[in-house]
Design a protein around this motif. Structure first.
Motif, PDB file in Angstrom:
ATOM      1  N   ILE A   1      35.815  -4.378  60.837  1.00 46.80           N
ATOM      2  CA  ILE A   1      35.385  -3.678  59.618  1.00 46.80           C
ATOM      3  C   ILE A   1      34.228  -2.729  59.944  1.00 46.80           C
ATOM      4  N   ALA A   2      33.261  -3.260  60.692  1.00 48.02           N
ATOM      5  CA  ALA A   2      32.096  -2.433  61.039  1.00 48.02           C
ATOM      6  C   ALA A   2      32.523  -1.229  61.866  1.00 48.02           C
ATOM      7  N   SER A   3      33.439  -1.448  62.816  1.00 47.89           N
ATOM      8  CA  SER A   3      33.876  -0.352  63.682  1.00 47.89           C
ATOM      9  C   SER A   3      34.611   0.720  62.889  1.00 47.89           C
ATOM     10  N   LEU A   4      35.459   0.273  61.960  1.00 46.54           N
ATOM     11  CA  LEU A   4      36.182   1.241  61.138  1.00 46.54           C
ATOM     12  C   LEU A   4      35.207   2.000  60.241  1.00 46.54           C
ATOM     13  N   SER A   5      34.206   1.279  59.769  1.00 45.29           N
ATOM     14  CA  SER A   5      33.235   1.897  58.876  1.00 45.29           C
ATOM     15  C   SER A   5      32.454   2.980  59.606  1.00 45.29           C
ATOM     16  N   ILE A   6      31.975   2.662  60.806  1.00 48.10           N
ATOM     17  CA  ILE A   6      31.176   3.647  61.540  1.00 48.10           C
ATOM     18  C   ILE A   6      32.052   4.812  61.994  1.00 48.10           C
ATOM     19  N   SER A   7      33.347   4.559  62.194  1.00 49.99           N
ATOM     20  CA  SER A   7      34.234   5.630  62.635  1.00 49.99           C
ATOM     21  C   SER A   7      34.640   6.549  61.497  1.00 49.99           C
ATOM     22  N   GLY A   8      34.260   6.214  60.287  1.00 48.79           N
ATOM     23  CA  GLY A   8      34.528   7.102  59.165  1.00 48.79           C
ATOM     24  C   GLY A   8      35.944   7.032  58.656  1.00 48.79           C
ATOM     25  N   ILE A   9      36.498   5.826  58.645  1.00 49.45           N
ATOM     26  CA  ILE A   9      37.856   5.656  58.118  1.00 49.45           C
ATOM     27  C   ILE A   9      37.762   5.552  56.591  1.00 49.45           C
ATOM     28  N   PRO A  10      38.550   6.319  55.882  1.00 50.16           N
ATOM     29  CA  PRO A  10      38.412   6.417  54.426  1.00 50.16           C
ATOM     30  C   PRO A  10      38.453   5.055  53.745  1.00 50.16           C
ATOM     31  N   GLY A  11      37.617   4.925  52.722  1.00 47.63           N
ATOM     32  CA  GLY A  11      37.573   3.694  51.974  1.00 47.63           C
ATOM     33  C   GLY A  11      36.402   2.817  52.356  1.00 47.63           C
ATOM     34  N   LEU A  12      35.908   2.967  53.601  1.00 48.80           N
ATOM     35  CA  LEU A  12      34.775   2.155  54.025  1.00 48.80           C
ATOM     36  C   LEU A  12      33.476   2.954  53.876  1.00 48.80           C
ATOM     37  N   ALA A  13      32.379   2.202  53.913  1.00 46.70           N
ATOM     38  CA  ALA A  13      31.084   2.802  53.586  1.00 46.70           C
ATOM     39  C   ALA A  13      30.760   4.025  54.442  1.00 46.70           C
ATOM     40  N   GLY A  14      30.967   3.888  55.759  1.00 47.56           N
ATOM     41  CA  GLY A  14      30.573   4.963  56.665  1.00 47.56           C
ATOM     42  C   GLY A  14      31.270   6.276  56.370  1.00 47.56           C
ATOM     43  N   PHE A  15      32.484   6.177  55.874  1.00 46.36           N
ATOM     44  CA  PHE A  15      33.231   7.392  55.572  1.00 46.36           C
ATOM     45  C   PHE A  15      32.510   8.238  54.534  1.00 46.36           C
ATOM     46  N   PHE A  16      32.104   7.583  53.446  1.00 51.23           N
ATOM     47  CA  PHE A  16      31.519   8.347  52.346  1.00 51.23           C
ATOM     48  C   PHE A  16      30.201   8.995  52.740  1.00 51.23           C
ATOM     49  N   SER A  17      29.367   8.213  53.451  1.00 51.11           N
ATOM     50  CA  SER A  17      28.051   8.775  53.740  1.00 51.11           C
ATOM     51  C   SER A  17      28.148   9.843  54.834  1.00 51.11           C
ATOM     52  N   LYS A  18      28.990   9.618  55.838  1.00 52.15           N
ATOM     53  CA  LYS A  18      29.095  10.616  56.904  1.00 52.15           C
ATOM     54  C   LYS A  18      29.717  11.900  56.361  1.00 52.15           C
ATOM     55  N   ASP A  19      30.699  11.710  55.511  1.00 54.38           N
ATOM     56  CA  ASP A  19      31.335  12.890  54.948  1.00 54.38           C
ATOM     57  C   ASP A  19      30.401  13.675  54.054  1.00 54.38           C
ATOM     58  N   GLU A  20      29.577  12.950  53.358  1.00 56.27           N
ATOM     59  CA  GLU A  20      28.584  13.605  52.507  1.00 56.27           C
ATOM     60  C   GLU A  20      27.689  14.501  53.369  1.00 56.27           C
TER      61      GLU A  20
END
Lengths: 646, 487
Positions: free
Chosen positions: A390-409
């Motif tokens: 989950i953490a890896s997907l989040s940091i990689s910016g996979i849609p739906g996870l936290a990292g996606f929204f903030s990195k995309d922002e």
């Protein structure tokens, strides 16, 4: 309500002291009880305070007058507004969970009580840092978190590398704080106050202020911003003061998760956001923040794939992600930077704690941190595996996870930024997004997939999943790593960008109206594609075709060596700063000046005195006649001189 | 005024009663000697605390003033008084002596009676320096302290004690000669030694400069400023623990105190004329001594050099001519007395057990001697000016105050903060971290006397660090007054 605010940092402080003093003798393996309870209390109180702030009630008060001299009057005070309330909730929630995790991770360590005391003290310091209402208190928290970091990096002080890493962290940070302190002096010199609210009121008075330095006219707001940013470069480990953070991994893993990923190292971003009205006064300052961030972001992303220590890889990933946050600040999107700080805290803490869980299982290996001994852990540690994924997907910016929204922002705000360097920053951010996915999944695949390579060290036993006290925090934090991003879903994706709007009550923001939604979606797709390419590449190399692993290192030997040795920054600093300083200290200071120049003069005069003394000794021979002659001669001399003078 | 109870005289001369009592105690009865000395100074300390609480910090000028004829034929008076500048030093001086008695309780084994006599005598001279408002009286106390210090270093010191004590004596005595000449010159001009009378009297600029230099040489050597600092490392290294504590706690403060008390208000024009030079010397001291610390192999020598560096901050603050800087400087003198005094006591504790001052002899004490390590850590942090400790308050105020009057100097001086962290943490690492050496296990735990001397310092470190207002408010009126002479 003021009492509630004060209690938030006070509870961990009290717990820390009691644990430190009585822990060894009385609490022993129960030393965690008080800190954990106090942190839970702080967390609940933070939620109350956050709720209050959301309802529109903010606080700003002094507890008491701290530094009072001349025109300087600074109190120990608290300012609770959206920014600090958000930080408070984030810090206490993570700190609480990491405290719980540490019960399992630190179990049986002789310094058990010491660990909990230090980490509570750290939480107190961090809360003082974010809650303060003036720069002096920010500095207080700033240095105290540095102290806790020093104590915890050097927690296993009997190891030489840990002791050295601790000093390195503190001294490198001091270099940054040197600038930070000068920045505070400049603020006081030009604005006559250190309170945030008063600073912002008086900022217009330096709108046209210049100062001459070595013949150059320097814009005062730029200089202040630059000096304060030196502190941020130290604390948030940005180039050129980034060298301490990878070494800081000598500390216990919960420390790496809490201090060196989620909270302390983000203090620089917090400071820049807190003082955003100052930073936007000078375009040069903004560009500096953006490019320092971008450079660090890129550099760290190139080093991470070459390292074998799982914690070091994550540490470089932290450098890189902090770079993203500064990039956001540098394009005027402070709330986006803070948003990424918020989501990053959860997914990065999760990565570290997951790594900690793995290290816990690997502690029989010659180097439990080395990914080359791991492999196939998926089978043995399903919970760690799932949360790490989950953490890896989040940091990689996979849609739906936290990292996606903030990195995309951040990427969107950079692209549409009013600053001319916005597009360049966007491009760097996009490239690094691919790198990030690649190196994160590199350790993920190396650790959890394939065959287990450490069997020969386990004496026939199997690696095992960590106890519940560690896995439950992992599960809870993974909720944050997924959903924390949902607080700030942009309007174009049907969200309300609540997080950003909440913060923009206090941090500066440009009115960026994104009209071209097709372009915005296009950018999103691009960054997701970059992430997917990174993941696929990692899958191809580390799962499908392991022979490719040495493709890069054997074909680009020089470049690989350069990256593997972290761009040679440690060596550079060693030869440019450390060696000459000691050389100066040894030869110049001690040998030449002190013993030869100064002491020879003094000893020379001492010799003169002694010989004069022995001359006198000859006169003082105890024979009365001589004394009489002396008196008479003296009298004659006196009268001659007297007569001559008058 | 005359009807007032002479509390200053009582504080000043009380140790004399102790001295007289000691003469009647058999030298073999060491316990009695120690207890009498301890009680004497304990009462003296209590009195000085009483003084502190009864000091009215909003009132200008001197308080508890006593003025009696002393040497009427040269118009010198027995003139005592305290103001916001000296008030803090009286309790500091008595506290320092008190702690010295405690820390020497078990470590001084030879000539015990003489040692405590010397300590009590030192206390009189130290307090006298800070109370005297008559230049001649001041000079007498200023010189008087050399005698017991000379003996303390020369008799109870380390192997090279004779060299060190003679160097110490010659250095400081050399400076004092210029002080005496300058005082006599002033007497020739105005026919009085009365400090209060001399305040606001003017001198021709040439004369003022010379007088300033005369006073400065004496004070600079005491502080000690670069380049007249080389006596300090030797004296500190060879002195017994109590000697080092007195040197760090009080003796070198006399120089800084003298600068605030005499140089600024009596010679304001010369002060401004020479300010640049002193600021530069201060910066050199900060950086140079800091660098020197990096290469020391001897525990005490390292702390001695760190003193030179810290005192550089003090002189910097004094010559910032700014209330923030001067208050910071005065507070920093108190801080330095507490922190460096405590560090010397800590070194004394370990030296008594291992008889080695070599840094390389140690290693891993954090495992082998944990309580001691924790205490040492607190003073290390205070020494590097961590916020929350007293060291931060002093350094911060000094640098901020100086920044308001001279930015460039602060840029250089502030590098001392980096160097300070480097050498203290490097020291801490070498002594306390890494694998403990076998022979360091099983050291005798810290004694009650040692703990009772060191633990109060921990309290003071945090009290001043967290609530400095208590101390800063005391000085406000007097510092403002001093600054009025400068403009």
């Amino acid at each position: 309500m003021n009492v509630t605010v004060v209690l938030i940092p006070a509870l961990p402080l009290i717990a820390s002291f009691i644990t430190l003093i009585f822990g060894k003798r009385y609490f022993k393996d129960k030393a965690h009880v008080l800190p954990v309870l106090s942190l839970f209390g702080s967390f609940i109180l933070s939620l109350f305070v956050l709720y209050d702030v959301i309802q529109g009630r903010t606080y700003n008060f002094d507890l008491y007058s701290w530094l009072v001299a001349g025109s300087l009057k600074v109190g120990l005070g608290f300012q609770v507004d959206p920014l600090s309330a958000m930080m408070c909730a984030m810090v206490t929630s993570l700190s609480f969970l990491i405290h719980v995790y540490s019960i399992g991770y630190m179990h049986g360590d002789p310094g058990y009580y010491r660990f909990f005391s230090y980490i509570s003290l750290f939480t107190f310091s961090m809360l003082m840092l974010v809650l303060g209402n003036n720069l002096a208190q920010l500095f207080l928290g700033w240095e105290l978190v540095g102290l806790c970091s020093y104590l915890l990096i050097g927690f296993w002080y009997e190891k030489r590398s840990a002791a050295n890493a601790a000093i390195k962290a503190f001294v490198v940070n001091r270099v940054g704080d040197f600038g930070f302190a000068l920045g505070i002096f400049m603020v006081f010199y030009y604005l006559g106050t250190l309170y945030y609210t008063e600073i912002f009121e008086k900022l217009p008075s330096i709108k046209t202020a210049y100062i001459e330095i070595l013949g150059y006219e320097v814009y005062v707001p730029f200089l202040i911003a630059f000096l304060l940013f030196c502190g941020a470069m130290g604390k948030s480990a940005q180039f050129p003061l980034h060298v301490w953070l990878p070494d800081a991994m000598e500390g216990p893993t919960p420390v790496s998760a809490l201090i060196h990923a989620a909270t302390m190292v983000t203090a620089g971003v917090f400071m820049v956001s807190r003082l955003s009205p100052l930073y936007v006064m000078s375009d040069e300052a903004m560009a500096m923040v953006a490019f320092v961030g971008a450079f660090t972001c890129f550099m760290a992303a190139t080093i991470a794939p070459t390292q074998f220590d799982i914690k070091r890889v994550i540490a470089y990933s932290t450098l890189s992600q902090l770079g993203y946050m500064f990039m956001a600040c540098g394009v005027g999107a402070f709330s986006a930077g803070m948003f990424h700080l918020f989501t990053h805290a959860y997914f990065k803490a999760l990565l570290f704690l997951g790594a900690g869980s793995v290290i816990h299982a690997m502690h029989h290996a010659p180097d439990p941190n080395d990914i080359r001994y791991m492999g196939g852990l998926k089978k043995y540690m399903p919970i760690t595996y799932a949360t790490f994924l989950i953490a890896s997907l989040s940091i990689s910016g996979i849609p739906g996870l936290a990292g996606f929204f903030s990195k995309d922002e951040i990427l969107a705000m950079a692209y549409f930024s009013p600053y001319p360097w916005g597009k360049a920053i966007w491009l760097i951010g996009l490239i690094v997004a691919g790198f990030t996915a690649f190196y994160t999944f590199r350790i993920f695949f190396k650790a959890f997939h394939g065959e287990f390579r450490g069997r020969s060290y386990l004496h026939g036993k199997e690696p095992h999943e960590s106890p519940k006290v560690m896995t439950i925090p992992l599960i809870l934090i993974s909720i944050g790593a997924i959903f924390s991003g949902w607080l700030g879903i942009p309007e174009s994706l049907g969200g309300g960008a609540h997080f950003q709007k909440f913060l923009e009550q206090v941090v500066y923001h440009h009115e960026v109206e994104i009209t071209d939604h097709t372009l915005e979606y296009g950018l999103m797709v691009l960054s997701v594609v970059a992430g997917l390419i990174g993941i696929s590449l990692a899958y191809l190399i580390y799962v499908k075709n392991p022979r490719l692993e040495t493709l890069f290192s054997s074909n680009f030997k020089k470049l690989y060596k350069f990256l593997y040795n972290k761009w040679y920054f440690d060596e550079l600093y060693h030869y440019v700063f450390v060696v000459p300083t000691f050389f100066l200290a040894r030869t110049f200071v001690n040998l030449i000046v002190d013993t030869f120049v100064i002491d020879q003069t003094v000893n020379g005069s001492a010799k003169a005195t002694t010989s004069f003394g022995s001359l006198l000794q000859r006169i003082h021979n105890g024979i009365i006649n001589y004394y009489l002659w002396g008196i008479i001669l003296g009298l004659i001399l006196y009268f001659v001189v007297y007569y001559y003078l008058s | 005024m005359d009807t007032q109870f002479p509390i200053l005289s009582l504080i000043l001369w009380l140790p004399l009663i102790g001295i007289i009592l000691l003469f009647f105690i058999n030298r073999k009865n060491e316990q009695a000697i120690k207890i009498v000395s301890l009680l004497t100074i304990l009462i003296d300390f209590a009195l000085s605390i009483y003084l502190l609480f009864n000091f009215d910090y909003s009132a200008p000028g001197f308080q508890f003033v006593e003025k009696k004829a002393w040497l009427p034929f040269i118009n010198s008076t027995y003139f005592l008084g305290v103001d916001g500048i000296s008030i803090l030093f009286i309790p500091l001086a008595t506290l320092t002596t008190l702690l010295c008695i405690l820390i020497s309780w078990h470590s001084i084994k030879d000539m015990v009676k003489e040692f405590y006599l010397a300590l009590l005598f030192t206390n009189i001279a130290m307090v006298g320096v800070f109370l005297a408002l008559d230049l001649l009286l001041f000079y007498v106390f200023w010189e008087a302290i050399l005698i017991p210090m000379y003996l303390i270093i020369g008799i109870w010191g380390g192997p090279r004690r004779i060299y060190s004590t003679i160097k110490f004596f010659l250095y400081t005595f050399f400076g004092s000669v210029f002080l005496l000449i300058a005082i006599l010159y002033i007497y020739n001009l105005y026919g009085t030694f009365d400090y209060q009378y001399l305040l606001g009297r003017s001198f021709s600029f040439e004369v003022e400069k010379l007088l300033f230099l005369g006073f400065l040489i004496a004070f600079a050597i005491k502080v000690p400023m670069w380049p007249v600092h080389t006596w300090l490392p030797d004296a500190h290294t060879e002195a017994p623990t109590a000697g080092s504590v007195i040197l760090a706690g009080i003796l070198i403060k006399m120089g800084g105190y003298g600068m605030v008390r005499f140089l600024l208000p009596l010679f304001p024009n010369a002060s401004e004329y020479f300010a640049k030079m002193i600021l530069v010397l201060s910066v050199i001291a900060i950086i140079y001594a800091g660098l020197a610390c990096l290469w020391q192999t001897d525990l005490k020598r390292l702390i001695a050099y760190s003193s030179v560096s810290h005192m550089g901050f003090v002189t910097l603050g004094i010559f910032s001519f700014n209330p923030i800087g001067i208050k910071g400087a005065i507070l920093q003198m108190v801080n330095h007395g507490i922190v460096t005094g405590a560090l010397f006591m800590c070194v004394g504790v370990i030296y008594d057990r291992t008889h080695s001052r070599a840094i390389s002899y140690y290693g891993g004490l954090a495992t082998a001697f944990p309580l001691y390590s924790a205490l040492f850590m607190i003073f290390t942090l205070a020494s590097i000016g961590l916020p929350g400790t007293n060291g931060f308050v002093g350094e911060f105020l000094i640098l901020l105050g100086t920044f308001l009057s001279n930015k460039i100097v602060v840029v250089f001086a502030a590098t001392g903060v980096i160097i300070g962290a480097a050498y203290m943490l490097y020291l801490y690492k070498r002594v306390f971290f890494e694998k403990p050496k076998e022979y360091l296990f099983g050291l005798e735990p810290m004694k009650v006397t040692e703990l009772s001397a060191i633990v109060p310092m921990v309290f003071l470190v945090f009290l001043i660090g967290l609530y400095p207002k208590l101390f800063l408010d005391l000085m406000t009126t007097s510092v403002v007054q001093i600054l009025t002479y400068l403009r």
